[in-house]
Structure formats: structure tokens, C-alpha cells
Design an enzyme around this catalytic site. Structure first.
Site, PDB file in Angstrom:
ATOM      1  N   ASN A  10       0.870  -1.174   0.000  1.00 26.75           N
ATOM      2  CA  ASN A  10       0.000   0.000   0.000  1.00 26.75           C
ATOM      3  C   ASN A  10       0.906   1.223   0.000  1.00 26.75           C
ATOM      4  OD1 ASN A  10      -1.748   2.104   0.480  1.00 26.75           O
ATOM      5  ND2 ASN A  10      -2.847   1.082   2.142  1.00 26.75           N
ATOM      6  N   ARG A  74      -2.393  -1.933  -3.627  1.00 26.14           N
ATOM      7  CA  ARG A  74      -3.565  -1.102  -3.454  1.00 26.14           C
ATOM      8  C   ARG A  74      -3.463   0.072  -4.417  1.00 26.14           C
ATOM      9  NH1 ARG A  74      -5.047   3.485   0.729  1.00 26.14           N
ATOM     10  NH2 ARG A  74      -7.203   3.767   0.070  1.00 26.14           N
ATOM     11  N   HIS A 163     -12.800   3.409  -0.813  1.00 27.38           N
ATOM     12  CA  HIS A 163     -12.851   2.391   0.257  1.00 27.38           C
ATOM     13  C   HIS A 163     -13.532   1.116  -0.248  1.00 27.38           C
ATOM     14  CE1 HIS A 163     -12.939   5.809   3.520  1.00 27.38           C
ATOM     15  NE2 HIS A 163     -11.705   5.376   3.350  1.00 27.38           N
ATOM     16  N   ARG A 224     -11.756  15.974   6.749  1.00 26.25           N
ATOM     17  CA  ARG A 224     -12.505  16.365   5.546  1.00 26.25           C
ATOM     18  C   ARG A 224     -13.954  16.694   5.889  1.00 26.25           C
ATOM     19  NH1 ARG A 224     -11.101  11.001   2.399  1.00 26.25           N
ATOM     20  NH2 ARG A 224      -9.104  10.793   3.463  1.00 26.25           N
ATOM     21  N   GLU A 367      -8.541  -4.832   4.728  1.00 32.89           N
ATOM     22  CA  GLU A 367      -8.312  -4.470   3.328  1.00 32.89           C
ATOM     23  C   GLU A 367      -7.138  -5.244   2.728  1.00 32.89           C
ATOM     24  OE1 GLU A 367      -8.814  -0.266   4.800  1.00 32.89           O
ATOM     25  OE2 GLU A 367      -9.309   0.059   2.699  1.00 32.89           O
TER      26      GLU A 367
END
Ligand code: ADP
Length: 384
Positions: A10, A74, A163, A224, A367
Site C-alpha cells: 500500500n 492497493r 474504500h 474532511r 483491506e
């Protein structure tokens, strides 16, 4: 396949995370993170991967190990081009380059990680697993923004969602927890980490999600804003005299929980609420109100909901967020069991009351395992 191991990479702009997973057992054989890439000690991603390679070798799992079947990367933005896990070649890398304008912060780092890994093991299959891919099934009515169609097409403006690897994994794991097949259930997944997104998954297929063109839309996040009226941007530019990069920074880095109260860690916010801090309380309330609103919206989108799954750092750990965001939803058939909700565990578990029509669950995401599974399956490997 006799080679049953997958290295998951990742690659972010300043960090490189890795996990080596054996697909026969799902055991993590090694994992780690190289941080602060480009900030001194670790000059660049080539250097970072050399460090990963050395760490793996020291643990007895060098990159040249014949048991290594594939490297799974990823990748953040697949645009409309990549809707499946994809075996990487020069053409794929070139196509990913074309998507950089859609994800200027993420895709360049992903590509660098891929190129460095390919240079190190050119003979080894490498697979990109895209964060957007699971959302490719979202129907046009939900994916399109109601803006001028020609402009939208010209600039590839639509809802992509992110996601996806987590939403895919968690929606399936939720079905498994209920003892059902993914095709038999409708699930609302609430991925609440630093970034946060909700998705509506109908019989195993994603039909709506809260993030859009970029990971800025939707739920309130650590830094965010999530949803705002786009006119906020015009107002800040015209009345506040702010430049576009400044507004970008404001909405992406200085908004959300941190913007509302100065902290983005839900543990710290909980502690401050306990001390009677009003701005922490407001941040928490705005955060939970937004979740509740999306649960209502996605209930309408799905028609019938079998389960709501909380996942990621906040979703898995904050009983207070789960309680506050599910409060008052009895009319939708949602009733938490306070004792089950308060119980701490790392296992997937149901936290709703026995008579709740909709099952509410905490389902830890994984993940890396999902990336490994998708990469391995693409090569014909069967996973346990
Ligand atoms: P990322 O999006 O970076 O993968 P995570 O899924 O790890 O993030 O979530 C990180 C967030 O999880 C932290 O910012 C923190 O707010 C929250 N978190 C972690 N542990 C707890 C906890 N015990 N209670 C409440 N919140 C927690």
C-alpha cells in the site's frame, strides 16, 4: 498453486505499508510500514521498498522466495477503466498515469510503488486492486451528478466512490456473520476511519456510496468536510478572497472533526465531551447526525435492509458513535442492544437487540486480506 503467499503493498505519498499473507492459512507472515518517505532518511519509494525487502529477508521471507505467488498493490482511483483486479503490465501503468488528474494525491504514489516493485521482481505477477472497483456497479441514476452532461463527460465527472476494498470485504463478512450468502442480503456498510464512507450493497452488489468524484464527499471525516453546498466554495472565493488551493486545503485538511473542534481522534473527542467541552460535543453531534442521515437515505435506496455494519477505527471501537448514530431509528427497524454495543471485542459481532428487524453489526475490516484474496484469485489461486 504451490506458491501460496501474497505480498500486499500500500504505497502512499509518504509511506509504504506491507503485509505478507499466506493464502492457505490467512496467516500474516510479516508486516510493517516505512514512513516519512522523501523527508530525509528514506529518500524515495525505491529506497523504501529496499527497506521492506531487507525486513522481509531478515524475517526469512525474501522477495526471491519461490513461495511468493504475486504482489498485490492497493490502487486508489481506477476511473471507469479499471473495475476489476488487474494484472499489471506497461499498458496498465500507462492507463493509470492517465487517471492521475482524478486522484493527484494518491495515484502517483501508487504508480511509483508499482514501478519500483516491478523493477525489483520483473518476473513476478503483480496485480492492482482499485479502491473504486467495487462501486462500478452503481447504477447511472446514482452515479451521475446533475450537472451539464457534456461538461461532466469531458472531465470524467461522476461518482466513483472509494474504500471499495473495505466495503466489499465487510459486506461479505456481514453476510457470513448472519449465516447468509452475500447474494441473499442487503447491507449498509459504514466505514468510519480517518476517511469515512457509507455504501448501500444490494445482494452483494454496490448500488450507492457516499464518496464521489474524490474522497471528499459524504460523511464527516477526521479532517474532511464531507457534504457541503458547492456554493460554499464560490462564497469563500468571492467574499473571503481565498484561492482554489487554499479552499482545497480547508475542505480536505482543516475541516471535519478537526475543523469543528481541533481534534480528529474520536478517543480525544470522547474525553473532552466527558469534561463538558461544547465544541467537541458539537463535532460529535454533527458527525453522528450525518451518519444517521445516510442510513436513512440508503435505507430508501435499498428498500429493504438486512444489516448495518460498522467498520474501521471509529466504527469498530466507538460504542458512543454507534449508539448516537443509531438512536431514534426504531421506525426503520433498527434497535441496538446497549450491553452488546458496549462490549469490547475484536471479533465480528451483532450488537442489535434480538427483536431489531435490521441486524446491526461490528465487522472489522481487513483491506490487506481482501487485496491479497483478489490478487491471488486472479492468478487462479483458490483461497481458504
Ligand atoms: P485509516 O482511515 O487511517 O485507516 P483507521 O480506520 O485506523 O484509519 O481509524 C483511525 C481512527 O479511529 C482514529 O482517528 C480514531 O478516531 C479512531 N479510533 C481508534 N481507536 C479508537 C477507540 N478505541 N475509540 C474511538 N475511536 C477510535
Amino acid at each position: 498453486m504451490t506458491a501460496t503467499r501474497v505480498l500486499v503493498l500500500n504505497s502512499g505519498s509518504s509511506s509504504l505499508k506491507y503485509q505478507l499473507i499466506d493464502m492457505a492459512t490467512h496467516n500474516r507472515l510479516a508486516q510493517g510500514i516505512v514512513e516519512r518517505i522523501g523527508e530525509g532518511e528514506v529518500a524515495d519509494h525505491t529506497e523504501a521498498l529496499r527497506i521492506v525487502s531487507a525486513e522481509l529477508a531478515a524475517a526469512g521471507h525474501g522477495l526471491d522466495d519461490p513461495r511468493l505467488a504475486v504482489i498485490g498493490h492497493r490502487a486508489v482511483h481506477g476511473g471507469t477503466r479499471f473495475t476489476e483486479p488487474t494484472l499489471i503490465d506497461d499498458e496498465v501503468v500507462a492507463e493509470m498515469q492517465k487517471l492521475v488528474p482524478l486522484a493527484p494525491l494518491h495515484n502517483p504514489a501508487n504508480i511509483t510503488g508499482i514501478e519500483v516493485a516491478r523493477a525489483l521482481r520483473p518476473d513476478l505477477p503483480q496485480v492492482a486492486v482499485f479502491d473504486t472497483a467495487f462501486h462500478a456497479t452503481i447504477p447511472e441514476a446514482a452515479a451521475r451528478y446533475a450537472i451539464d452532461a457534456a461538461t461532466a463527460d469531458r472531465f470524467q465527472i461522476r461518482r466513483y466512490g472509494f474504500h471499495g476494498t473495505s466495503h466489499a470485504y465487510v459486506s461479505r463478512a456481514t453476510a457470513a456473520l448472519l449465516g447468509r450468502a452475500p447474494e441473499e442480503v442487503n447491507v449498509i456498510v459504514l466505514h468510519l476511519g480517518n476517511g469515512a464512507s457509507a455504501s448501500a450493497v444490494e445482494q452483494g452488489r454496490c448500488v450507492d456510496t457516499s464518496m464521489g468524484l474524490t474522497p471528499l464527499e459524504g460523511l464527516v471525516m477526521g479532517t474532511r468536510s464531507g457534504d457541503v453546498d458547492p456554493a460554499v466554495i464560490f462564497h469563500l472565493a468571492r467574499t473571503g478572497g481565498m484561492g482554489i488551493d487554499e479552499i482545497d486545503g480547508l475542505l480536505n485538511k482543516r475541516s471535519g472533526l478537526v475543523g469543528l473542534c481541533g481534534d480528529n481522534d474520536m478517543r480525544e473527542i470522547g474525553r473532552r465531551i466527558g469534561e463538558g467541552d461544547a465544541s467537541a460535543r458539537l463535532a460529535f453531534d454533527v458527525y453522528c447526525h450525518r451518519i444517521r442521515k445516510y442510513v436513512g437515505a440508503f435505507t430508501a435506496v435499498l428498500g429493504e435492509v438486512d444489516a448495518i455494519a460498522f467498520t474501521a477505527g471509529v466504527g469498530e471501537n466507538s460504542a458512543a458513535v454507534r449508539e448516537a448514530s443509531m438512536r431514534g431509528l426504531g421506525a426503520l427497524g433498527i434497535e441496538l442492544d446497549p450491553v452488546r454495543n458496549a462490549l469490547r471485542s475484536t471479533a465480528a459481532r451483532v450488537i442489535s437487540a434480538d427483536d431489531s428487524r435490521v441486524a446491526v453489526a461490528v465487522v472489522p475490516t481487513d483491506e490487506e486480506l481482501e487485496i491479497a484474496t483478489q490478487a491471488y484469485s486472479l492468478l487462479g489461486g483458490r483461497t481458504s
